[in-house]
Design an enzyme around this catalytic site. Structure first.
Site, mmCIF file in Angstrom:
data_model
loop_
_atom_site.group_PDB
_atom_site.id
_atom_site.type_symbol
_atom_site.label_atom_id
_atom_site.label_comp_id
_atom_site.label_asym_id
_atom_site.label_seq_id
_atom_site.Cartn_x
_atom_site.Cartn_y
_atom_site.Cartn_z
ATOM 1 N N ASP A 180 66.937 -8.801 45.250
ATOM 2 C CA ASP A 180 66.633 -10.057 44.548
ATOM 3 C C ASP A 180 67.974 -10.512 43.955
ATOM 4 O O ASP A 180 69.032 -10.106 44.475
ATOM 5 C CB ASP A 180 65.573 -9.826 43.448
ATOM 6 C CG ASP A 180 65.026 -11.125 42.857
ATOM 7 O OD1 ASP A 180 64.179 -11.769 43.501
ATOM 8 O OD2 ASP A 180 65.447 -11.523 41.746
ATOM 9 N N LYS A 189 57.825 -5.376 40.804
ATOM 10 C CA LYS A 189 59.175 -5.927 40.628
ATOM 11 C C LYS A 189 59.936 -4.991 39.696
ATOM 12 O O LYS A 189 59.328 -4.270 38.905
ATOM 13 C CB LYS A 189 59.089 -7.319 39.987
ATOM 14 C CG LYS A 189 60.328 -8.158 40.179
ATOM 15 C CD LYS A 189 60.361 -8.835 41.530
ATOM 16 C CE LYS A 189 61.680 -9.516 41.784
ATOM 17 N NZ LYS A 189 61.666 -10.288 43.038
#
Ligand code: NDP
Length: 445
Positions: free
Chosen positions: A164, A124
């Protein structure tokens, strides 16, 4: 493994990283029994090797705003675990971004990606940059500066970032353009790309569509379906609109959407033209919740409130982590909610989840419910490698099949003797076993 000792040590090493510690605790508590029943895991100290990322890359991101002021943000990439495939996970651009949040998201991503059955590890990244209110040029300059550093660490077989919060198709375009220029080749290094230049059809709506396919499977265990059900959802971003679209298509009525400033209640239901209008507002980079309530009669804006106070059969948190707490859970319970499915990552606090579990309210965690997004990213990677393009029906069918498969894995590892399914346990054990066994195969590295 002793969960308390493990967590005490981790807290000492990483004080104040609340979200990361919360995510690790949830996983280790649910895999404790399986872990201790299989001594080969302890012998190889799998758990301590799994809870720390392989590496964390941090960098500064200087950029210039439209008035010529020089700004500096922080950029990160957490490469957590690549035992089953290249690191894979989104980039988040939001002022709240810090290492704890990215470590929690990267950690969750390992198990989610394993559940999809596709060969993807967990990672991430992101920045504390706030895209809200910025011009297109400012966002482009920021993305270019971000990629000027990140490109050294990523690649189609190394690490494949995606979107995201705050990162949608536009940002992926700017990031990819810079990567392509620096690297000099056109490879599938990012997913969520435009459909003209390597993106997969259905990817923009995949997380939301996948979540609704998962909800359908949950309902089917009770011999129910979505037709006629009322659904409250939060946010109206990348994932919420796909969920709203598919749920409405299957006959449910979406009664809420929200933003950081409050929520909209629409007793008539949000579908069709209303969704199109919300998407227009979103594309123009504006706040969407208040303007929506001005345009559509009968809708009510509840300032500073969360949508969980509205009576609904199904609640779908779709905005951000810990957006539904114990107080909200009690309200939902008193309003006889039948199911809560996290579409956001870790959308509910542990206290809220406990209330759902203790009161037989079906609950499923983000890592299972929202896995359709990364699964379709995986399908995008496959299409890029094959230099092929599947039509939307083909992608949607595969997505549907993957979501059914994830649901089956949750049942396999989460079904209790009384027939109740602990989806958290099921998802964590299924994901953990795949990753842990792969780590065992590869020795101590
Ligand atoms: P977006 O930025 O597109 O949308 C987030 C939405 O939530 C926006 O409507 C935003 O409003 C709202 N929001 C943000 N912060 C808050 C807050 N504190 N309170 C209330 N509303 C808030 O993000 P995504 O849709 O991409 O992501 C949402 C969640 O889904 C995240 O948890 C993400 O990790 C998860 N997820 C996303 C995937 C994807 O494919 N994008 C895949 C899997 C999971 P506003 O825009 O007005 O700030």
């Amino acid at each position: 493994m002793n969960v308390d000792n493990l967590m005490n040590n981790l807290e000492k090493k990483h004080p104040g990283e609340a979200e990361y510690l919360q995510a690790v605790r949830e996983v280790v508590e649910s895999i404790e029994e399986v872990y201790n029943d299989n001594p080969q895991f302890e012998t190889a100290n799998i758990i301590e090797r799994l809870i720390e990322p392989d590496r964390i890359i941090t960098f500064k991101v200087p950029w210039t705003d439209d008035e010529g002021n020089v700004k500096v943000n922080l950029g990160y990439r957490v490469q957590f675990n690549n035992s089953i495939g290249p690191y894979k996970g989104g980039l988040r651009f939001h002022p709240s971004v810090n290492l704890s949040i990215l470590k929690f998201l990267g950690f969750e991503q390992i198990f989610k990606n394993a559940l999809t059955t596709l060969p993807m590890g967990g990672g991430k990244g992101g920045s504390d940059f706030d895209p809200k209110g910025k011009s297109n040029s400012e966002i482009m300059r920021f993305c270019q500066s971000f990629m000027l550093e990140l490109w050294k660490y990523i690649g189609p077989e190394i690490d494949v970032p995606a979107g995201d919060i705050g990162v949608g198709g536009r940002e992926i375009g700017f990031l990819y353009g810079m990567y392509k220029r620096l690297k000099g080749d056109h490879t599938g290094v990012l997913t969520g790309k435009g459909s003209n230049w390597g993106g997969s059809l259905i990817r923009p709506e995949a997380t939301g569509f996948g979540a609704i396919y998962f909800v359908q499977e949950m309902l089917a265990t009770k011999k129910e379906d979505l037709k006629g059900k009322t659904v409250s959802l939060s946010g109206f971003g990348n994932v919420a609109w796909g969920a709203a679209l598919k749920a409405a298509e299957l006959g449910a009525k979406i009664v809420t959407i929200s933003g950081p400033d409050g929520y909209i209640y629409d007793p008539e239901g949000i579908s069709g033209k209303k969704i199109d209008y919300l998407l227009e507002l979103r594309a123009s980079n504006q706040d969407i919740v208040k303007p929506f309530s001005y345009v559509f009669e009968g809708t009510q804006f509840h300032e500073g409130k969360r949508p969980w106070e509205v009576r609904a059969d199904i609640a779908l948190p779709c905005a951000t982590q810990n957006e539904l707490n114990d107080e909200d859970a009690l309200t939902l319970m008193n309003n006889k909610v039948m199911m809560v499915a996290e579409v956001s990552n870790m959308g509910c606090t542990p206290e809220a989840v406990e209330i759902f579990n203790n009161n037989d309210i079906m609950f499923a965690p983000g890592k299972a419910v929202n896995a359709g997004g990364v699964a379709t990213s995986g399908l995008e990677m496959t299409q890029n490698s094959m230099k092929m393009r599947w039509n939307s029906g083909e992608v949607d069918d595969r997505l549907h099949e993957i979501m059914c498969n994830i649901h089956e894995q949750c049942i396999k590892y989460g079904k209790k003797d009384n027939g109740h399914v602990d989806y958290v346990k099921g998802a964590n054990i299924a994901g953990f076993l795949k990753v842990a066994n792969s780590m065992l195969d590869m020795g101590i590295i």
